[in-house]
Design a protein around this motif. Sequence first.
Motif, mmCIF file in Angstrom:
data_model
loop_
_atom_site.group_PDB
_atom_site.id
_atom_site.type_symbol
_atom_site.label_atom_id
_atom_site.label_comp_id
_atom_site.label_asym_id
_atom_site.label_seq_id
_atom_site.Cartn_x
_atom_site.Cartn_y
_atom_site.Cartn_z
ATOM 1 N N LYS A 24 1.630 -1.076 -4.817
ATOM 2 C CA LYS A 24 2.935 -1.731 -4.934
ATOM 3 C C LYS A 24 4.055 -0.701 -5.028
ATOM 4 C CE LYS A 24 5.281 -5.398 -7.513
ATOM 5 N NZ LYS A 24 5.186 -6.356 -8.633
ATOM 6 N N LEU A 25 3.756 0.466 -5.600
ATOM 7 C CA LEU A 25 4.752 1.537 -5.701
ATOM 8 C C LEU A 25 4.897 2.319 -4.395
ATOM 9 C CD1 LEU A 25 3.945 2.888 -9.284
ATOM 10 C CD2 LEU A 25 6.038 1.703 -8.575
ATOM 11 N N GLY A 26 4.049 1.995 -3.403
ATOM 12 C CA GLY A 26 4.197 2.603 -2.087
ATOM 13 C C GLY A 26 3.186 3.659 -1.716
ATOM 14 N N TYR A 27 2.167 3.873 -2.560
ATOM 15 C CA TYR A 27 1.166 4.895 -2.269
ATOM 16 C C TYR A 27 0.055 4.316 -1.391
ATOM 17 C CZ TYR A 27 3.618 7.210 -6.043
ATOM 18 O OH TYR A 27 4.607 7.756 -6.813
ATOM 19 N N LYS A 28 -0.458 5.134 -0.499
ATOM 20 C CA LYS A 28 -1.489 4.678 0.444
ATOM 21 C C LYS A 28 -2.803 5.443 0.291
ATOM 22 C CE LYS A 28 1.923 3.138 3.845
ATOM 23 N NZ LYS A 28 2.457 3.284 5.231
ATOM 24 N N GLY A 41 0.498 12.587 -3.983
ATOM 25 C CA GLY A 41 1.936 12.475 -4.195
ATOM 26 C C GLY A 41 2.591 13.845 -4.222
ATOM 27 N N THR A 42 3.739 13.912 -4.865
ATOM 28 C CA THR A 42 4.487 15.151 -5.035
ATOM 29 C C THR A 42 4.830 15.298 -6.516
ATOM 30 O OG1 THR A 42 6.655 14.105 -4.744
ATOM 31 C CG2 THR A 42 5.494 14.831 -2.732
ATOM 32 N N TYR A 43 5.502 16.397 -6.860
ATOM 33 C CA TYR A 43 5.911 16.563 -8.250
ATOM 34 C C TYR A 43 6.872 15.461 -8.686
ATOM 35 C CZ TYR A 43 3.607 21.092 -8.448
ATOM 36 O OH TYR A 43 2.655 22.080 -8.442
ATOM 37 N N ARG A 44 7.653 14.926 -7.758
ATOM 38 C CA ARG A 44 8.540 13.816 -8.090
ATOM 39 C C ARG A 44 7.748 12.578 -8.506
ATOM 40 N NH1 ARG A 44 14.169 12.627 -5.892
ATOM 41 N NH2 ARG A 44 14.628 10.583 -6.796
#
Length: 394
Positions: A24-28, A41-44
């Motif tokens: 839901k947060l956009g991760y695949k 992901g990234t550090y953000r």
Amino acid sequence: MEKITLIASTTMGLESIVAQELKKLGYKDINTLNGKVEFTGTYRDICKGNINLRCADRLYVKMGEFKATTQTELFDGIKNIGWEKIMPIDANFPISWISTVKSELNSERKSQASIKKAIATRLEEKYKTTELLERGAKYAVKVQINKNNVVVMIDTSGEGLNKRGYRAINNLASIKETLAAGLVLIARWDGYKPLIDPTCGTGTILIEAAMIARNIAPGANRKFESEKWDVIPSEFWIEERDEAYSREDNDKKIEIYGSDIDGEIIKVAKENAKLAGVEDDIVFEQRHLLEVENYIKAEKGTIICNPPYGERMGEKEDAIKTTRILGDVCRRFPKWNYYVISSLGADRHKNGIKFEEIFGQKFDKNRKLYNGGIMCYYYQFFGNRKNVFVKNRL
């Protein structure tokens, strides 16, 4: 921006729910494992995950994974990790947790010493120094060793993600916030129908439900250990919090009701809701379990509750009595969905007690979960069905 692997640890049984949150947060790129969910992901995304995840216990950066059967192999594997990419010269890096399962590396003390020395050696070489003062930000190193497979992580959260900051009294025995949120998400309650918890205690399930319905990010108003890290610009945290605030829904009409026989506990529940910013969304009242139907008139809705388990000596009979009454109450809402988490067994293997024979109705689904280390089942009963009563009810 550099890609990293992040790990959201979770209570056993909630892994798929955390994976759904991440989607839901956009991760695949998501990998669901026992007790944790890995994603890219990234550090953000350290900021985004900590602020928004409801059911994860903590969020880690995965630093490496390798095989090791000796202390030398463990030292070399740890030393080969690029610690300098995330840790500055003054980093405070305690080895705060080591878990070993069926591994030849079965000495926690020796493993902890090897890991500490290996990281220090790597940092001393990269920063060309012979002294690491460790006076800066904290980078707590966590290591899991399972069948000689070593997974190395750094904790980004600090205090667990269940620490939302709304507990008026922290020493009361209450369901963990992350588990409570999981119960609501499993029930798929979205705020458009009434919700009741007739054994609400300090109100955790209902507070989490209100935050879900309002889309209030659970970590937006607290601090995290990684906010002190140099690799994460402070504007990332500001921007992710602003983004979370912008998604809040303050217009939805929500009906949430909580009751408990203990008036002092109801006072705590009200204070908790106030601290969480959802006091206007929940009606808390001191009532006996049998009085619930007197103030709910809707044809359809949801009941979610965590009745007493009776794990202590002499309390089992009270727990069985409460569960029996709860079953009678729930059947007065034939078109409602109701969900009950209980340590009373789905079969007779635990204390010879079968939940559905006490509750008086067969469940549609159940899910094994752990509440404070106690193995439980989350029993799910769906509305718009014929009541299937259990013969020879206990």
